[in-house]
Design a protein around this motif. Structure first.
Motif, PDB file in Angstrom:
ATOM      1  N   ARG A 700     -21.663  19.845  11.550  1.00  0.00           N
ATOM      2  CA  ARG A 700     -22.592  18.992  10.811  1.00  0.00           C
ATOM      3  C   ARG A 700     -23.520  19.841   9.933  1.00  0.00           C
ATOM      4  O   ARG A 700     -23.784  19.513   8.781  1.00  0.00           O
ATOM      5  CB  ARG A 700     -23.422  18.159  11.800  1.00  0.00           C
ATOM      6  CG  ARG A 700     -24.548  17.359  11.159  1.00  0.00           C
ATOM      7  CD  ARG A 700     -24.025  16.211  10.375  1.00  0.00           C
ATOM      8  NE  ARG A 700     -25.107  15.424   9.787  1.00  0.00           N
ATOM      9  CZ  ARG A 700     -24.927  14.319   9.063  1.00  0.00           C
ATOM     10  NH1 ARG A 700     -23.702  13.864   8.837  1.00  0.00           N
ATOM     11  NH2 ARG A 700     -25.952  13.677   8.576  1.00  0.00           N
ATOM     12  N   ARG A 701     -23.977  20.959  10.503  1.00  0.00           N
ATOM     13  CA  ARG A 701     -24.905  21.810   9.763  1.00  0.00           C
ATOM     14  C   ARG A 701     -24.238  22.467   8.562  1.00  0.00           C
ATOM     15  O   ARG A 701     -24.813  22.561   7.479  1.00  0.00           O
ATOM     16  CB  ARG A 701     -25.460  22.874  10.708  1.00  0.00           C
ATOM     17  CG  ARG A 701     -26.569  23.736  10.094  1.00  0.00           C
ATOM     18  CD  ARG A 701     -26.934  24.856  11.012  1.00  0.00           C
ATOM     19  NE  ARG A 701     -25.879  25.866  11.048  1.00  0.00           N
ATOM     20  CZ  ARG A 701     -25.800  26.853  11.939  1.00  0.00           C
ATOM     21  NH1 ARG A 701     -26.693  26.930  12.906  1.00  0.00           N
ATOM     22  NH2 ARG A 701     -24.822  27.741  11.887  1.00  0.00           N
ATOM     23  N   GLY A 704     -21.736  19.060   6.756  1.00  0.00           N
ATOM     24  CA  GLY A 704     -22.307  17.740   6.498  1.00  0.00           C
ATOM     25  C   GLY A 704     -21.342  16.621   6.833  1.00  0.00           C
ATOM     26  O   GLY A 704     -20.509  16.737   7.738  1.00  0.00           O
ATOM     27  N   ASP A 705     -21.407  15.516   6.076  1.00  0.00           N
ATOM     28  CA  ASP A 705     -20.498  14.397   6.317  1.00  0.00           C
ATOM     29  C   ASP A 705     -19.058  14.841   6.111  1.00  0.00           C
ATOM     30  O   ASP A 705     -18.778  15.721   5.281  1.00  0.00           O
ATOM     31  CB  ASP A 705     -20.837  13.245   5.358  1.00  0.00           C
ATOM     32  CG  ASP A 705     -22.184  12.608   5.703  1.00  0.00           C
ATOM     33  OD1 ASP A 705     -22.604  12.697   6.878  1.00  0.00           O
ATOM     34  OD2 ASP A 705     -22.803  12.041   4.786  1.00  0.00           O
ATOM     35  N   TRP A 707     -18.928  14.789   9.441  1.00  0.00           N
ATOM     36  CA  TRP A 707     -19.205  15.188  10.825  1.00  0.00           C
ATOM     37  C   TRP A 707     -20.505  14.559  11.315  1.00  0.00           C
ATOM     38  O   TRP A 707     -21.498  14.550  10.597  1.00  0.00           O
ATOM     39  CB  TRP A 707     -19.244  16.725  10.933  1.00  0.00           C
ATOM     40  CG  TRP A 707     -17.928  17.330  10.534  1.00  0.00           C
ATOM     41  CD1 TRP A 707     -17.604  17.906   9.353  1.00  0.00           C
ATOM     42  CD2 TRP A 707     -16.754  17.340  11.329  1.00  0.00           C
ATOM     43  NE1 TRP A 707     -16.293  18.300   9.329  1.00  0.00           N
ATOM     44  CE2 TRP A 707     -15.740  17.954  10.558  1.00  0.00           C
ATOM     45  CE3 TRP A 707     -16.420  16.903  12.613  1.00  0.00           C
ATOM     46  CZ2 TRP A 707     -14.433  18.140  11.019  1.00  0.00           C
ATOM     47  CZ3 TRP A 707     -15.135  17.092  13.078  1.00  0.00           C
ATOM     48  CH2 TRP A 707     -14.158  17.697  12.291  1.00  0.00           C
ATOM     49  N   PRO A 708     -20.526  14.004  12.544  1.00  0.00           N
ATOM     50  CA  PRO A 708     -21.660  13.188  13.008  1.00  0.00           C
ATOM     51  C   PRO A 708     -22.889  14.039  13.387  1.00  0.00           C
ATOM     52  O   PRO A 708     -22.753  15.204  13.766  1.00  0.00           O
ATOM     53  CB  PRO A 708     -21.101  12.474  14.246  1.00  0.00           C
ATOM     54  CG  PRO A 708     -20.077  13.426  14.782  1.00  0.00           C
ATOM     55  CD  PRO A 708     -19.427  14.052  13.558  1.00  0.00           C
ATOM     56  N   ASP A 709     -24.036  13.419  13.273  1.00  0.00           N
ATOM     57  CA  ASP A 709     -25.293  14.012  13.741  1.00  0.00           C
ATOM     58  C   ASP A 709     -25.383  13.785  15.251  1.00  0.00           C
ATOM     59  O   ASP A 709     -25.400  12.654  15.733  1.00  0.00           O
ATOM     60  CB  ASP A 709     -26.464  13.325  13.029  1.00  0.00           C
ATOM     61  CG  ASP A 709     -27.811  13.942  13.400  1.00  0.00           C
ATOM     62  OD1 ASP A 709     -27.864  14.801  14.296  1.00  0.00           O
ATOM     63  OD2 ASP A 709     -28.821  13.530  12.783  1.00  0.00           O
TER      64      ASP A 709
END
Length: 772
Positions: A700-701, A704-705, A707-709
């Protein structure tokens, strides 16, 4: 003119006699509906001279004679003692019999008739007359005396009478004050049609030289239990010593805050002063004969006197012959604690204005001396003026009066200080619960009945409702005792009532008169709800407590288990203790009539002390406070599992707790609350779940999208998306040990990008030595 008062004879030797012409001129300029403010120090004679002046003015106005037949002057005094004393003094100076031309009315006692020209009353009496006759047609003039004391009822009268004057063109209104705040009252009662404030008539000070001496005590004046005994001993010793050193024949006046302190100090002074000095007590609980003796001048051959008094003698009463004042610097003022539901009188330092008025009593008739039993620093730290009662007192009774007047909350009326909004709203809500006011804020028919009963509206309601359950006599006895001046020893109201029944003193007689009057009211109005409030008859031993509980259901109290016999929890949530040695200690349930702030031994370490109570049973407590009963099921998620208990409470008081099986909905809510307050660690992360979460966090870091937070706030915000099956299992009773968050996290993987998870972030790799 025949029938008028001889002001020359009445005013002989009084300082205010020199101001009569100025007052006459000011009133003449205003016509029949004149207003004026009289500002004069205590002891100048304004209370003696202004009422007969207004009576003469009414009699002399020939043009309006037909309209004024039977109309007299009504004069308010803030205390019953002052009412009687002022009426007797004027009647004596007039040479007429008390009750003829000059009379008085206080609660339970009236000495006045058709020929009465000047009638002294308490503010409460005049308020009830206004409610019965809003035009006050029987009066041609009203004098509000001692307005500077800022009593709640006098403040209400200032606002209400100003409105009456707008409806009547022939009502004279005069306010009298002993302080320099006269312009404020002049603006309040002045003509509201643009003429301007009422004229202010001053009286020159009659003070002679005054010697001020400071004699601070070696012990504190106050502690957590009130006035310390050591300080009272110091006041008594100082008074005896100063009196013995004063000019032969001097009378002394000693100021202490309350009747209890008067009795203690007087007893010690008697032992110090010797048989050559007469020691008298002056307070509201003293008998009329003793009060008359204290406020009468010393006759030829009488012994020098030491009068020990509450602040009655500060401005309401003049004690002739005093040249020496001993001042404790303390007074009693009402206070309201909204957070704990407590109100009552507290002992505080008197204002600097009060201290000056007390000191001035020594220098009215010649050079005098005041000995202040405190230091100059305490004097400087005291408030400049008395705290207005309307700002700090319980406003329930005042709110009912205003609702009956047609001005809910005081709307449309002008007071010296507007009542605090929160306190007035709280009072209005209580009156709605009592059925005394409707949704519009105006008084109901029942509310008008309650307003006519000389007691707090809650006690008035209990008088009517309790009569059917315990008998009208017992209900009346209880209400009269709670609303009276007597303090229950050890807070035991049952013992107090027994003492009053068997007593022969003035307090017992006054209580008996109140009982008779309230019993008549209860029988006339009938029992409103009393017969249906209790499922079974109330035992005689609980009758007093049952009436108190009806009046104050928020003060029903239960002993706190394991914390000693003197600690109680009130249904309002306040913890309070009984006074040390109280005979009520150990009773499981009490109905509390009065509770106030305190610290130390009397409060049993709770910060609040019970001042008046009576024992009751749990059945009586639940019946009287049934609207506070709750029966709830409380589910909790702790130690990895959902559990539930059924809780019964009477307000804040726990009655019982039983383990039960929660429903799925209750379990789901308990899990949600636990997760919201403690986070996902409540369930726990396995090694595999933590590993997957870290991998997803890195993707995610970096990418980004889509990929879920997987941060804690984000996961908690989407519980239904990824954790619903597990939440249902936990809500149904499953343990957290059976839950692994790895699979739920996989539900968050984005497809088809999830297929590349092992490429973007592999779990491991093979090294050249063919090890993973």
């Amino acid at each position: 003119m025949n029938g008028t008062f001889d002001l020359g004879a009445i005013g002989a030797g009084l300082a205010f006699a020199d101001s009569l012409a100025g007052l006459e001129a000011a009133l003449a300029a205003g016509g029949l509906a004149a207003t004026a403010v009289v500002q004069a120090p205590p002891g100048t004679g304004k209370t003696t001279l202004v009422p007969p002046l207004l009576a003469n003015r009414l009699l002399a106005n020939v043009a309006a004679r037909s309209k004024l037949v039977g109309k007299g002057v009504v004069v308010t005094q803030p205390r019953r003692v002052a009412v009687r004393a002022a009426a007797r003094r004027l009647a004596d100076l007039d040479g007429s019999r008390l009750g003829d031309r000059v009379g008085y009315t206080v609660r339970g006692e009236r000495r006045a008739g058709p020929a009465t020209l000047v009638e002294f009353v308490t503010p409460g009496i005049l308020l009830r007359r206004l409610l019965a006759d809003p035009g006050l047609e029987a009066a041609g003039a009203v004098i509000l005396d001692e307005v500077h004391e800022r009593g709640l009822e006098t403040d209400l009268l200032l606002g209400m009478l100003a409105e009456v004057r707008q409806l009547r063109g022939d009502l004279t209104l005069v306010a009298m004050s002993a302080t320099v705040d006269a312009p404020r009252f002049a603006a309040l009662i002045g003509d509201h049609d643009g003429v301007g404030p009422a004229p202010v008539v001053d009286s020159p000070s009659a003070l002679h030289p005054l010697d001020v001496e400071w004699s601070p005590a070696p012990v504190p004046r106050l502690d957590g239990r009130g006035v310390t005994r050591g300080f009272l001993d110091h006041v008594a010793d100082t008074a005896a010593a100063a009196h013995s050193q004063s000019t032969a024949g001097t009378d002394s006046l000693v100021f202490v805050p309350g009747a209890r302190e008067v009795t203690l100090v007087a007893a010690r002074v008697r032992g110090r002063a010797g048989p050559g000095t007469e020691v008298l007590e002056l307070h509201g609980q003293a008998g009329p004969a003793e009060q008359d003796r204290a406020v009468s001048g010393r006759g030829p051959g009488d012994r020098p006197r030491i009068i020990v008094s509450t602040d009655l003698a500060e401005s309401s009463l003049t004690v002739p012959g005093v040249r020496l004042v001993i001042d404790s610097g303390l007074t009693r003022e009402p206070r309201r604690d909204a957070s704990r539901g407590m109100s009552g009188l507290v002992t505080v330092s008197c204002s600097r204005a009060s201290a000056e008025q007390r000191a001035g009593r020594a220098a009215r008739q010649g050079p005098g001396k005041v000995v202040r039993c405190y230091d100059q620093r305490s004097y400087a730290a005291a408030p400049a003026h008395v705290t207005p009662e309307i700002m700090v007192a319980d406003l329930t009774a005042a709110a009912l009066i205003l609702a009956c007047w047609g001005s809910p909350g005081g709307q449309g009326l002008t007071f010296p200080d507007s009542p605090p909004g929160p306190a007035m709203e709280e009072a209005a809500e209580l009156l709605r619960e009592l059925g005394a006011v409707g949704p519009d804020g105006f008084a109901t028919a029942f509310g008008r009945i309650l307003a006519g009963i000389p007691a707090d509206p809650r006690l008035a309601r209990a008088l009517l409702d309790g009569g059917g359950a315990v008998g009208h006599r017992t209900a009346a006895e209880t209400v009269a005792a709670v609303s009276g001046d007597q303090r229950a020893t050890g807070a035991d109201l049952v013992s107090l009532i027994k003492t009053l029944r068997n007593g022969t003193g003035p307090a017992a007689r006054r209580w008996s008169e109140d009982v008779r009057r309230m019993e008549d009211i209860a029988r006339q109005e009938g029992s409103r709800m009393g017969r249906s409030l209790f499922a079974v008859p109330v035992p005689g031993a609980e009758a007093v407590g049952a009436v108190v509980a009806l009046a104050f259901p928020d003060r029903v109290a239960r002993r706190v288990a394991g914390e000693g016999p003197e600690r109680y929890l009130l249904s309002s949530g306040t913890r309070a203790g009984l006074p040390a040695g109280s005979g009520l200690s150990g009773h499981e349930w009490l109905a509390v009539a009065e509770v106030s702030r305190a610290q130390g031994r009397d409060a049993a370490g709770t910060g609040a002390v019970i001042r008046g109570a009576a024992p009751i049973s749990s059945d009586t407590a639940e019946a009287a406070a049934r609207h506070l009963l709750t029966d709830t099921l409380e589910a909790r998620f702790s130690q990895g599992r959902v559990t539930a208990r059924r809780e019964r409470r009477l307000g804040a008081i726990p009655l019982g707790s039983t383990p039960v099986r929660p429903s799925v909905e209750e379990g789901r809510a308990a899990v949600a609350r636990a997760l919201e307050s403690e986070g996902l660690d409540t369930i726990g992360w396995s090694t595999a779940a933590e590993n997957l979460r870290r991998r997803l966090a890195l993707l995610r870091r970096e990418l980004g999208d889509p990929w879920p937070d997987v941060s804690e706030p984000a996961l908690l915000a989407r519980l239904d998306t990824w954790l619903r099956p597990e939440l249902e299992a936990l809500a149904g009773g499953a343990a957290t040990s059976a839950i692994d968050l790895t699979e739920p996290l996989r539900r968050l993987l984005p497809w088809p990008a999830a297929a590349r998870l092992v490429n973007w972030h592999p779990n491991g790799w093979r090294c050249p030595a063919v090890r993973r």
